[in-house]
Design a protein around this motif. Structure first.
Motif, short mmCIF file in Angstrom:
data_model
loop_
_atom_site.label_atom_id
_atom_site.label_comp_id
_atom_site.label_asym_id
_atom_site.label_seq_id
_atom_site.Cartn_x
_atom_site.Cartn_y
_atom_site.Cartn_z
N SER A 460 26.94 13.06 27.43
CA SER A 460 26.19 14.11 26.77
C SER A 460 25.22 14.69 27.78
O SER A 460 24.91 14.07 28.81
N GLY A 461 24.71 15.91 27.50
CA GLY A 461 23.76 16.48 28.44
C GLY A 461 23.34 17.88 28.08
O GLY A 461 23.85 18.49 27.12
N MET A 462 22.39 18.38 28.86
CA MET A 462 21.85 19.71 28.63
C MET A 462 22.64 20.76 29.40
O MET A 462 23.10 20.52 30.51
N ILE A 463 22.76 21.94 28.77
CA ILE A 463 23.29 23.12 29.45
C ILE A 463 22.36 24.29 29.17
O ILE A 463 21.58 24.26 28.21
N GLU A 464 22.44 25.30 30.00
CA GLU A 464 21.71 26.53 29.72
C GLU A 464 22.56 27.41 28.82
O GLU A 464 23.77 27.55 29.04
N ASN A 465 21.95 27.97 27.81
CA ASN A 465 22.65 28.88 26.89
C ASN A 465 23.11 30.10 27.69
O ASN A 465 22.28 30.85 28.22
N PRO A 466 24.43 30.35 27.79
CA PRO A 466 24.90 31.45 28.63
C PRO A 466 24.52 32.82 28.07
O PRO A 466 24.59 33.82 28.80
N TRP A 467 24.14 32.88 26.80
CA TRP A 467 23.76 34.17 26.20
C TRP A 467 22.25 34.34 26.09
O TRP A 467 21.78 35.37 25.61
N LYS A 468 21.52 33.34 26.55
CA LYS A 468 20.05 33.43 26.47
C LYS A 468 19.46 32.65 27.63
O LYS A 468 19.18 31.46 27.52
N LYS A 469 19.32 33.32 28.76
CA LYS A 469 18.84 32.66 29.97
C LYS A 469 17.47 32.03 29.74
O LYS A 469 16.60 32.60 29.06
N GLY A 470 17.31 30.82 30.30
CA GLY A 470 16.06 30.09 30.13
C GLY A 470 15.98 29.29 28.86
O GLY A 470 14.99 28.60 28.61
N SER A 471 17.03 29.36 28.04
CA SER A 471 17.11 28.59 26.80
C SER A 471 18.17 27.51 26.98
O SER A 471 19.24 27.77 27.54
N TYR A 472 17.88 26.29 26.53
CA TYR A 472 18.76 25.15 26.81
C TYR A 472 19.28 24.54 25.52
O TYR A 472 18.66 24.61 24.45
N CYS A 473 20.45 23.92 25.63
CA CYS A 473 21.09 23.25 24.51
C CYS A 473 21.51 21.85 24.94
O CYS A 473 21.90 21.65 26.10
N GLN A 494 16.19 28.08 19.57
CA GLN A 494 14.92 27.55 20.04
C GLN A 494 13.80 28.54 19.75
O GLN A 494 13.95 29.74 19.96
N SER A 495 12.69 27.99 19.26
CA SER A 495 11.48 28.78 19.05
C SER A 495 10.34 28.02 19.75
O SER A 495 9.64 27.21 19.14
N PRO A 496 10.20 28.25 21.04
CA PRO A 496 9.22 27.45 21.78
C PRO A 496 7.78 27.76 21.38
O PRO A 496 7.44 28.88 21.02
N THR A 497 6.98 26.72 21.42
CA THR A 497 5.54 26.87 21.30
C THR A 497 4.92 26.44 22.63
O THR A 497 5.50 25.63 23.35
#
Length: 891
Positions: A460-473, A494-497
């Motif tokens: 398992s692991g993190m990837i960057e959302n290809p449709w939203k740069k700087g957002s990770y999944c 993601q809704s970062p605070t």
């Protein structure tokens, strides 16, 4: 690397002195009855000139001279015929390459067939520990291609010169390739491993290769006093790209031998000839099992940006190979990548070759401060050479007179960098196209992303959302060597605070940042309450440390390390002309104040630290600490913008002080893990070394901390390791320092670093009683070989949305090749065990109908055993610890 003219003079004087002393004090070793004289010149890729000029000399002038001697001696008895030994790559790619003339090629081919021109098993001298497994294997293919083409037996010998020390992967590599003898010769000014003269070198897997180590490039024709066998090797070396000896020099050598060694049989021949003779004696020799970290390895971080690319892209060479083969099995038609991969591996090897630019004597070797800035201004003002051809510029007194000479010297470093940029272009472009085709082939309509796992175990692991740069999944449970596919609405939103709190909690850790030093001062594991950071250390976790060295540190190291205290030894290894310590004292710099911004999302907590005052060392520094919410690790990323170039000796580090009592270090080196307390051969580098996987620091109960970097290969255990040398240093302090850049040497590594780039390190806790090596291997390779993504849109394909590929039953076994056979027809599978476990291993193909059997091969593609049947898509075999295994697939 060294000044060739001074080196040759020094070697002549030294050998003459030794000969005179031996005649006075020592008779010829009475045990020796036969002396095998082997002639070779040391191959430097571009030290004496630009590579294209070096290659031209090998193709033309050197070969013309060598052929003249060979043809003159052709009618002499075999043992008196001159034979010249060359490395695999220059022979196959240049001497026999497409630029060779037909007339000379005919003569060269005749010399190869008669044995007058011999090739040894290795491509050239490498910074071995900087490479990955498959790079080394592909490097064996140049000499084997020559022997196959001309119907000759494959060589059983190999040779490297200059670089003092090499990873203990070498005996493993050579043994599994059918190579039985290795000759290593050291740079005359450098310290060297304290090996016996002739010994069995044992690798971490138990493989052994006969090895002769000489503290000079080669050895005198007169046997040494304590040589243990009847057959003696006289390794006659000429200096850097100097070419073969003349007929007159050979005649003098024979005359000397006849006078000084009456009754001793003199044979001109090859390394193979000596190896066969000495092995037939069945000599009783010592066995050395140990690793030899390279005392020149600091040089690879003189190109930090390109070395990062190298560390990123080399694992992806194997990943591209396997993905291409998997896609064929999944029914996706793709064009062959064999030629492109061959080129990528070649360019990667050339970046790992031991010369990194032209000799610093052509550059601002002695210039510092204002003098250096003046040199740089003059270089920038020089006109470009006609037609952009730097090869036309002369080297003679280049740093003073030749028009464009400064630009040529600078250009030589760009040529070196270009090799790994070429590899990156080839592999990155092919991977992008393959991943797009894979995404297009899955049964999903509209936009979709495919996440491919290039490792043969589920992860398992993190990837960057290809449709939203700087957002990770965070993607869970990607199958071994397989993929999952997702639509945009299936990815996490993601809704970062944001806040500026230096103390916060994540699902796994309580974290406290120190904004004075820039790093984590407290890292508490929530599940156990363990404090993972050494709160008493001078550093904090992730702290950036910049060192500037003075003449005190440089002179101390030079006096301990260099065997030649003046002339070219001082010029190459020392720093003559350096500003005195009173005017430029040692400095340890860390920005004193950092601002913090913490972004919290449902995927990760990300703390970004920004230095408020870089104090002229750069425009900006940032440190980013990423805490995934579904995995117990921390990614630390250092970024610099506009690093200020400085020719004063300097180096940068990331510091990782861990709270580990009675620390034991496990250093994941190429070949196998190393315990620095017992596994390092004296005389090699104990302060700074390249890692292939990562580093673990553990307590007696096996709990502790580990780290790995996808970008930065060099680490120092216990203390920062630049300008340090010792025969017996063992780290006692549980801190690991990751080197970011350095300009330690004065020879042919870049003398300053500048620009903007990033480097990252992953750290994670080790549980009590855990298997240190297995844990280190799994997490390190998941760091080095990330999940790969490709996108597509439009009509769906026919493949399922998730599918596994080839599976290995034992975790921690790497697939280093799965694709078109580089040594012949068909498809090969190559595995390399990493965890130190021996026993049965099962391989399962994702298409259980096609493969009927597998044929075991050695690392040069030769048949090694009987075929193994594949039943229901699987086969079972014995895989030894830290060993490779290669198979040809039979359909």
């Amino acid at each position: 690397m060294k000044n060739t003219k001074f080196l040759l003079l020094w070697m002549i004087v030294s050998i003459a002195t030794v000969n005179a002393q031996q005649r006075k004090t020592n008779p010829v070793n009475p045990k020796v009855t036969d002396v095998w004289v082997v002639f070779k010149t040391h191959f430097d890729l571009g030290f004496t000139d630009l590579p294209e000029n070096v290659f031209k000399r090998y193709r033309e002038e050197m070969m013309t001279n060598a052929l003249a001697v060979m043809e003159k001696n052709a009618l002499l008895p075999k043992e008196k015929r001159f034979a010249w030994t060359v490395s695999g790559w220059p022979l196959q790619a240049q001497i026999l390459g497409p630029l060779q003339t037909p007339e000379r090629r005919t003569r060269i081919e005749q010399a190869i067939k008669t044995g007058a021109l011999a090739v040894h098993g290795l491509p050239f001298t490498t910074h071995t520990e900087s490479l990955d497994y498959e790079d080394l294997v592909r490097g064996l293919g140049y000499s084997s291609a020559v022997t196959r083409k001309y119907g000759l037996p494959m060589t059983i010998s190999a040779k490297m010169t200059d670089v003092p020390a090499h990873s203990w992967v070498m005996p493993t590599l050579l043994h599994h390739a059918g190579i039985k003898f290795l000759q290593l010769g050291c740079n005359p000014a450098s310290q060297y491993p304290r090996f016996p003269e002739l010994f069995w070198w044992e690798g971490p897997d138990g493989s052994k290769v006969l090895c002769n180590y000489t503290a000079l490039y080669g050895s005198d024709i007169r046997p040494t006093e304590n040589w243990p066998c009847k057959n003696y090797l006289a390794m006659q070396m000429t200096g850097d790209n100097h070419g073969p000896p003349s007929s007159q020099e050979i005649d003098k050598l024979l005359a000397y031998a006849a006078k000084e060694m009456p009754g001793v049989r003199i044979h001109f021949g090859t390394l193979d000839d000596f190896a066969k003779a000495v092995l037939a004696e069945h000599p009783d020799l010592p066995t050395v099992k140990g690793d030899c970290p390279d005392t020149w390895i600091h040089g690879i971080q003189s190109n930090p940006q390109e070395t990062k690319i190298a560390r990123n892209i080399r694992p992806l060479e194997s990943a591209l190979d396997a993905l291409h083969t998997q896609m064929t099995c999944w029914g996706i038609p793709t064009a062959s990548v064999s030629d492109k991969l061959a080129k990528a591996y070649e360019q990667s090897l050339l970046y790992g070759e031991h010369t990194w630019g032209m000799n610093a004597e052509y550059g601002p070797r002695y210039s510092y401060g204002d003098d250096w800035k003046k040199w740089m201004s003059e270089a920038a003002a020089e006109p470009m050479p006609a037609n952009g051809n730097y090869a036309l510029l002369k080297n003679s007194d280049a740093h003073k007179t030749a028009t464009g000479s400064k630009r040529k010297w600078l250009h030589s470093y760009d040529e070196k960098r270009q090799y790994i940029l070429n590899t990156n272009d080839i592999v990155s472009n092919e991977l992008h196209q393959h991943l797009h085709l894979l995404a297009s082939a899955v049964n999903k309509n509209g936009p979709r992303v495919v996440i491919y796992n290039p490792l043969p175990w589920k992860r398992s692991g993190m990837i960057e959302n290809p449709w939203k740069k700087g957002s990770y999944c965070f993607i869970k449970d990607i199958p071994p060597s397989g993929y999952v596919s997702l639509s945009p609405n299936e990815l996490e939103n993601q809704s970062p605070t944001h806040d500026e709190q230096k103390v916060f909690s994540t699902p796994y850790f309580h974290v406290t940042f120190d904004l004075a030093r820039g790093g984590i001062s407290s890292l508490i594991e929530k599940s156990t309450g363990r404090q993972l950071a050494d709160t008493t250390a001078a550093y904090v976790i992730g702290q950036f440390l910049h060192e500037r060295f003075s003449t005190h540190e440089v002179d101390k190291w030079f006096n301990a390390y260099s065997r030649i205290k003046d002339g070219w030894g001082l010029n190459d290894l020392g720093k003559p002309g350096m500003i005195d310590a009173e005017k430029a004292p040692y400095q340890a710099f860390t920005p004193r104040e950092w601002k913090i911004d913490v972004a919290h999302t449902n995927v990760a907590d990300i703390a970004t630290l920004t230095a408020t005052d870089p104090e002229g060392h750069a425009q900006h520094y940032t440190l980013t600490f990423t805490f995934p919410r579904q995995a117990a690790y921390v990614d630390v990323t250092w970024s610099v913008t506009g690093k200020t170039p400085d020719k004063q000796p300097e180096g940068g580090w990331l510091c990782f002080p861990f709270n580990v009592k009675q620390p034991a270090f496990t250093i994941g080196r190429l070949g196998g893990p190393v315990n620095p307390e017992k596994d390092i051969v004296p005389g090699t580098n104990r302060y700074l070394m390249a890692i292939n996987s990562g580093v673990a620091v553990t307590q007696p109960d096996k709990s502790g901390m580990a780290l790995s970097s996808a970008d930065a290969p060099l680490i120092s255990p216990g203390q920062p390791g630049l300008w340090q040398y010792s025969m017996d240093y063992v780290p006692k302090v549980p801190t690991v320092f990751v080197n970011l850049y350095n300009n330690m040497w004065n020879t042919n590594f870049p003398l300053w670093q500048e620009g903007s780039w990033t480097e990252s390190v992953r750290i994670w806790p080790l549980d009590k009683g855990s298997s240190t090596v297995a844990n280190l291997v799994q997490h390190s390779w998941e760091t080095r070989l990330p999940l790969l993504t490709g996108t597509a849109e439009g009509s769906p394909g026919k493949l399922p949305s998730t599918q596994q590929g080839i599976v290995i039953s034992r975790p921690g076994v790497l697939i280093t090749a799965f694709g078109e056979n580089p040594d012949g027809e068909g498809t090969i599978l190559r595995l390399w065990e990493q965890t130190g476990t021996s026993g049965k291993c099962t391989v399962t193909f994702n298409n259980n109908k096609r493969v009927k059997a597998v044929l075991p091969l050695d690392l040069r593609g030769n048949k090694k055993g009987a075929p193994i049947a594949v039943k229901n898509g699987s086969f079972v075999f014995e895989l030894d610890k830290y060993a490779p295994a290669s198979f040809l697939l039979i359909y």
